[in-house]
Design a protein around this motif. Sequence first.
Motif, PDB file in Angstrom:
ATOM      1  N   ARG A 170      26.600 -44.612 -22.072  1.00  0.00           N
ATOM      2  CA  ARG A 170      25.312 -43.606 -21.926  1.00  0.00           C
ATOM      3  C   ARG A 170      25.488 -42.256 -20.833  1.00  0.00           C
ATOM      4  N   LEU A 171      26.789 -42.332 -20.358  1.00  0.00           N
ATOM      5  CA  LEU A 171      26.748 -41.353 -19.236  1.00  0.00           C
ATOM      6  C   LEU A 171      28.110 -40.687 -19.662  1.00  0.00           C
ATOM      7  N   GLU A 172      28.127 -39.280 -19.365  1.00  0.00           N
ATOM      8  CA  GLU A 172      29.438 -38.572 -19.585  1.00  0.00           C
ATOM      9  C   GLU A 172      29.724 -37.818 -18.264  1.00  0.00           C
ATOM     10  N   LEU A 173      30.984 -37.631 -17.743  1.00  0.00           N
ATOM     11  CA  LEU A 173      31.430 -37.206 -16.676  1.00  0.00           C
ATOM     12  C   LEU A 173      32.416 -36.107 -17.166  1.00  0.00           C
ATOM     13  N   LEU A 174      32.246 -34.829 -16.789  1.00  0.00           N
ATOM     14  CA  LEU A 174      33.120 -33.850 -17.109  1.00  0.00           C
ATOM     15  C   LEU A 174      33.579 -33.124 -15.782  1.00  0.00           C
ATOM     16  N   GLU A 175      34.797 -32.560 -15.859  1.00  0.00           N
ATOM     17  CA  GLU A 175      35.362 -31.831 -14.979  1.00  0.00           C
ATOM     18  C   GLU A 175      35.528 -30.252 -15.759  1.00  0.00           C
ATOM     19  N   GLY A 176      34.937 -29.320 -15.247  1.00  0.00           N
ATOM     20  CA  GLY A 176      34.652 -28.000 -15.722  1.00  0.00           C
ATOM     21  C   GLY A 176      35.543 -26.986 -14.742  1.00  0.00           C
ATOM     22  N   ARG A 177      36.250 -26.001 -15.390  1.00  0.00           N
ATOM     23  CA  ARG A 177      37.179 -24.897 -14.977  1.00  0.00           C
ATOM     24  C   ARG A 177      36.672 -23.643 -15.359  1.00  0.00           C
ATOM     25  N   LEU A 178      36.257 -22.769 -14.725  1.00  0.00           N
ATOM     26  CA  LEU A 178      35.729 -21.758 -15.278  1.00  0.00           C
ATOM     27  C   LEU A 178      36.514 -20.388 -14.492  1.00  0.00           C
ATOM     28  N   GLU A 179      37.111 -19.379 -15.346  1.00  0.00           N
ATOM     29  CA  GLU A 179      37.839 -18.291 -14.704  1.00  0.00           C
ATOM     30  C   GLU A 179      36.818 -17.329 -14.099  1.00  0.00           C
ATOM     31  N   PRO A 180      37.362 -16.425 -13.238  1.00  0.00           N
ATOM     32  CA  PRO A 180      36.433 -15.575 -12.728  1.00  0.00           C
ATOM     33  C   PRO A 180      35.739 -14.672 -13.947  1.00  0.00           C
ATOM     34  N   GLY A 181      34.525 -14.405 -13.693  1.00  0.00           N
ATOM     35  CA  GLY A 181      33.596 -13.760 -14.720  1.00  0.00           C
ATOM     36  C   GLY A 181      33.443 -14.154 -15.843  1.00  0.00           C
ATOM     37  N   ALA A 182      33.978 -15.535 -16.296  1.00  0.00           N
ATOM     38  CA  ALA A 182      33.559 -16.075 -17.616  1.00  0.00           C
ATOM     39  C   ALA A 182      32.200 -17.200 -17.359  1.00  0.00           C
ATOM     40  N   ALA A 183      31.798 -17.398 -18.739  1.00  0.00           N
ATOM     41  CA  ALA A 183      30.668 -18.397 -18.745  1.00  0.00           C
ATOM     42  C   ALA A 183      30.995 -19.415 -19.611  1.00  0.00           C
ATOM     43  N   SER A 184      30.131 -20.495 -19.547  1.00  0.00           N
ATOM     44  CA  SER A 184      30.579 -21.423 -20.382  1.00  0.00           C
ATOM     45  C   SER A 184      30.173 -21.615 -21.940  1.00  0.00           C
ATOM     46  N   SER A 185      29.257 -20.489 -21.907  1.00  0.00           N
ATOM     47  CA  SER A 185      28.979 -20.040 -23.606  1.00  0.00           C
ATOM     48  C   SER A 185      28.610 -18.401 -23.484  1.00  0.00           C
ATOM     49  N   GLU A 186      28.625 -17.858 -24.642  1.00  0.00           N
ATOM     50  CA  GLU A 186      28.011 -16.552 -24.717  1.00  0.00           C
ATOM     51  C   GLU A 186      26.488 -16.347 -24.427  1.00  0.00           C
ATOM     52  N   GLU A 187      25.789 -17.621 -24.990  1.00  0.00           N
ATOM     53  CA  GLU A 187      24.494 -17.410 -24.658  1.00  0.00           C
ATOM     54  C   GLU A 187      23.886 -18.780 -24.334  1.00  0.00           C
ATOM     55  N   PRO A 188      22.968 -19.097 -23.514  1.00  0.00           N
ATOM     56  CA  PRO A 188      22.411 -20.177 -22.860  1.00  0.00           C
ATOM     57  C   PRO A 188      22.195 -21.190 -24.193  1.00  0.00           C
ATOM     58  N   TRP A 189      22.164 -22.587 -24.031  1.00  0.00           N
ATOM     59  CA  TRP A 189      22.136 -23.446 -25.151  1.00  0.00           C
ATOM     60  C   TRP A 189      21.481 -24.641 -24.628  1.00  0.00           C
ATOM     61  N   PRO A 238      17.391 -24.203 -22.128  1.00  0.00           N
ATOM     62  CA  PRO A 238      18.482 -23.382 -22.628  1.00  0.00           C
ATOM     63  C   PRO A 238      19.020 -22.809 -21.289  1.00  0.00           C
ATOM     64  N   HIS A 239      20.638 -23.306 -21.215  1.00  0.00           N
ATOM     65  CA  HIS A 239      21.443 -23.286 -19.885  1.00  0.00           C
ATOM     66  C   HIS A 239      22.868 -22.724 -20.190  1.00  0.00           C
ATOM     67  N   ARG A 240      23.417 -22.372 -19.113  1.00  0.00           N
ATOM     68  CA  ARG A 240      24.946 -22.126 -19.026  1.00  0.00           C
ATOM     69  C   ARG A 240      25.493 -21.996 -17.728  1.00  0.00           C
ATOM     70  N   PHE A 241      26.779 -21.886 -17.661  1.00  0.00           N
ATOM     71  CA  PHE A 241      27.363 -21.806 -16.119  1.00  0.00           C
ATOM     72  C   PHE A 241      28.343 -20.511 -16.175  1.00  0.00           C
ATOM     73  N   VAL A 242      28.106 -19.688 -15.031  1.00  0.00           N
ATOM     74  CA  VAL A 242      28.816 -18.519 -15.118  1.00  0.00           C
ATOM     75  C   VAL A 242      29.567 -18.550 -13.710  1.00  0.00           C
ATOM     76  N   ASN A 243      30.534 -17.792 -13.538  1.00  0.00           N
ATOM     77  CA  ASN A 243      31.339 -17.826 -12.550  1.00  0.00           C
ATOM     78  C   ASN A 243      31.321 -16.168 -12.004  1.00  0.00           C
ATOM     79  N   PRO A 244      30.578 -15.983 -11.020  1.00  0.00           N
ATOM     80  CA  PRO A 244      30.458 -14.629 -10.608  1.00  0.00           C
ATOM     81  C   PRO A 244      31.458 -14.214  -9.568  1.00  0.00           C
ATOM     82  N   GLY A 245      32.234 -15.213  -9.276  1.00  0.00           N
ATOM     83  CA  GLY A 245      33.322 -15.044  -7.957  1.00  0.00           C
ATOM     84  C   GLY A 245      34.660 -14.332  -8.540  1.00  0.00           C
ATOM     85  N   THR A 246      35.530 -14.301  -7.619  1.00  0.00           N
ATOM     86  CA  THR A 246      36.978 -13.742  -8.070  1.00  0.00           C
ATOM     87  C   THR A 246      38.071 -14.775  -8.153  1.00  0.00           C
ATOM     88  N   ASP A 247      37.418 -16.128  -7.906  1.00  0.00           N
ATOM     89  CA  ASP A 247      38.420 -17.263  -8.068  1.00  0.00           C
ATOM     90  C   ASP A 247      38.036 -18.200  -9.155  1.00  0.00           C
TER      91      ASP A 247
END
Length: 178
Positions: free
Chosen positions: A98-117, A156-165
């Motif tokens: 009933r629980l999911e654990l994920l590790e995410g990697r987000l490149e500089p300037g990228a977002a987890s999705s185009e639009e929040p969902w 609706p939500h998403r993750f964004v990487n505003p950094g350079t790393d």
Amino acid sequence: MIGPHLRELRQKRNLTLKQLAELTGLSTGLLSQVERDIHDPSLETLRRLAKTLEVPLFSLFAEEDVQQVAVVRRERRMKVGSPHGGIGYTRLSPGSGRLELLEGRLEPGAASSEEPWSHPSEECVLAQVGELLVEVGDSRIRLEPGDSCYFDSRVPHRFVNPGTDTATFLVSVTPPSY
């Protein structure tokens, strides 16, 4: 690996490939290739399929029976990414609870999705490396390593990487959703 399970889910719902294609907005050719394990689906394709079939996204991968204690070895973790690059997830949990654990990697300037969902779950995200901007509804929360944020995934939500790393983060989702 995904193909036979996807076919089984589709057939249990008495859907033809054409009907599933219409419901998801994907082509019958693509779905046929995915079901025959000829094509690896993108994160967006998996999201559409999971939402349409009303199953958690990572449940599209074949799962083992639920065990009292489950170990997920590093080399056996399920991975999924975007066809455009920028985002990738690795499932750290076995995918049968009933629980999911994920590790995410987000490149500089990228977002987890185009639009929040949104999806019917709750999430807690922990920034590990780099900066992470968590967009939830009208809120914008900037996380630095060690910071965490909890939210209702129905907003609706998403993750964004505003950094350079490259940013890495952990996300706990309950219940696993699409």
